[in-house]
Scaffold this motif. Structure first.
Motif, PDB file in Angstrom:
ATOM      1  N   VAL A   1      -7.181  -1.041  -5.239  1.00 22.06           N
ATOM      2  CA  VAL A   1      -7.521  -0.391  -3.979  1.00 22.06           C
ATOM      3  C   VAL A   1      -9.045  -0.222  -4.027  1.00 22.06           C
ATOM      4  O   VAL A   1      -9.678  -0.583  -5.024  1.00 22.06           O
TER       5      VAL A   1
ATOM      6  N   SER B   1      -7.249   3.519   2.102  1.00 23.70           N
ATOM      7  CA  SER B   1      -7.613   2.319   1.361  1.00 23.70           C
ATOM      8  C   SER B   1      -6.480   1.299   1.426  1.00 23.70           C
ATOM      9  O   SER B   1      -5.308   1.664   1.427  1.00 23.70           O
ATOM     10  N   CYS B   2      -6.825   0.032   1.476  1.00 23.05           N
ATOM     11  CA  CYS B   2      -5.832  -1.043   1.436  1.00 23.05           C
ATOM     12  C   CYS B   2      -5.525  -1.392  -0.015  1.00 23.05           C
ATOM     13  O   CYS B   2      -6.310  -1.111  -0.917  1.00 23.05           O
TER      14      CYS B   2
ATOM     15  N   TYR C   1      -4.893  -4.581  -2.630  1.00 20.14           N
ATOM     16  CA  TYR C   1      -5.272  -5.985  -2.738  1.00 20.14           C
ATOM     17  C   TYR C   1      -4.733  -6.581  -4.032  1.00 20.14           C
ATOM     18  O   TYR C   1      -4.675  -5.898  -5.052  1.00 20.14           O
TER      19      TYR C   1
ATOM     20  N   ASP D   1       0.887  -1.165   0.000  1.00 19.28           N
ATOM     21  CA  ASP D   1       0.000   0.000   0.000  1.00 19.28           C
ATOM     22  C   ASP D   1       0.922   1.211   0.000  1.00 19.28           C
ATOM     23  O   ASP D   1       1.573   1.496   0.996  1.00 19.28           O
TER      24      ASP D   1
ATOM     25  N   SER E   1       3.370  -6.786   2.188  1.00 15.27           N
ATOM     26  CA  SER E   1       2.684  -7.963   2.694  1.00 15.27           C
ATOM     27  C   SER E   1       2.973  -9.120   1.741  1.00 15.27           C
ATOM     28  O   SER E   1       2.627  -9.063   0.559  1.00 15.27           O
TER      29      SER E   1
ATOM     30  N   ILE F   1      -2.919  -8.631   0.769  1.00 14.38           N
ATOM     31  CA  ILE F   1      -3.556  -7.416   1.289  1.00 14.38           C
ATOM     32  C   ILE F   1      -2.508  -6.637   2.061  1.00 14.38           C
ATOM     33  O   ILE F   1      -1.818  -7.194   2.918  1.00 14.38           O
ATOM     34  N   SER F   2      -2.379  -5.356   1.752  1.00 14.00           N
ATOM     35  CA  SER F   2      -1.494  -4.475   2.506  1.00 14.00           C
ATOM     36  C   SER F   2      -2.278  -3.229   2.878  1.00 14.00           C
ATOM     37  O   SER F   2      -2.816  -2.546   2.009  1.00 14.00           O
ATOM     38  N   CYS F   3      -2.356  -2.947   4.157  1.00 16.38           N
ATOM     39  CA  CYS F   3      -3.091  -1.774   4.631  1.00 16.38           C
ATOM     40  C   CYS F   3      -2.193  -0.799   5.370  1.00 16.38           C
ATOM     41  O   CYS F   3      -2.665   0.163   5.956  1.00 16.38           O
ATOM     42  N   THR F   4      -0.916  -1.045   5.353  1.00 19.27           N
ATOM     43  CA  THR F   4       0.041  -0.176   6.024  1.00 19.27           C
ATOM     44  C   THR F   4       0.832   0.558   4.962  1.00 19.27           C
ATOM     45  O   THR F   4       1.546  -0.058   4.180  1.00 19.27           O
ATOM     46  N   THR F   5       0.686   1.850   4.913  1.00 20.44           N
ATOM     47  CA  THR F   5       1.369   2.628   3.887  1.00 20.44           C
ATOM     48  C   THR F   5       2.864   2.366   3.946  1.00 20.44           C
ATOM     49  O   THR F   5       3.502   2.539   4.973  1.00 20.44           O
TER      50      THR F   5
END
Length: 141
Positions: A128, A85-86, A88, A79, A109, A101-105
């Motif tokens: 996203v 937004s995550c 995907y 991300d 992941s 899935i990555s939700c950490t800027t």
């Protein structure tokens, strides 16, 4: 006879210029679409940008050997942009599945995708919540 020389000259020029012009069109290649494997032994990446051209998500292979034709893809997704937004990765093989899935800027992941049809190919999409690359063919993994 007066027109013979120009006619021969035109014919000679056409014989030289026509293949050259044709060769120009034959050798002009369009850029390849991004995909995480563009054939066996050819790992690449997928990048998603917003309408301003800023990178918002990125997908990459974990190891260069992931595109080795064994039907197992090891990737990682990031991300890249702080927008709530995550990021995907979706795979379409027999059905749509989420594998990364990555939700950490800025955080990567890791994930693994196993091919369900044993043909080392699938379609992949980086997305996203509000934007997507669309489905792209990945093969040779």
């Amino acid at each position: 006879m007066r027109f013979a020389l120009p006619t021969r000259l035109h014919a000679a020029l056409a014989a030289v210029l026509l293949p050259a012009a044709t060769a120009t069109f034959v050798f002009v290649a369009s850029p390849a679409a991004q995909a995480d494997c563009a054939g066996r032994g050819n790992p690449t990446y997928i990048q998603l940008r917003n309408s301003a051209g800023v990178e918002i998500a990125y997908e990459l292979y974990q190891y260069a050997s992931t595109c080795d034709g064994d039907s197992e893809y090891r990737g990682k997704v990031k991300d890249s942009y702080s927008d709530g937004s995550c990021a995907y990765t979706y795979y379409y093989d027999t059905s749509r599945t989420t594998h990364g899935i990555s939700c950490t800027t800025g955080g990567w992941s890791n994930y693994t995708f196993w091919d369900r049809q044993s043909n080392s190919s699938a379609q992949v999409e980086l997305a996203v919540d509000y934007r997507s690359t669309g489905r792209q063919t990945t093969w040779g993994f």
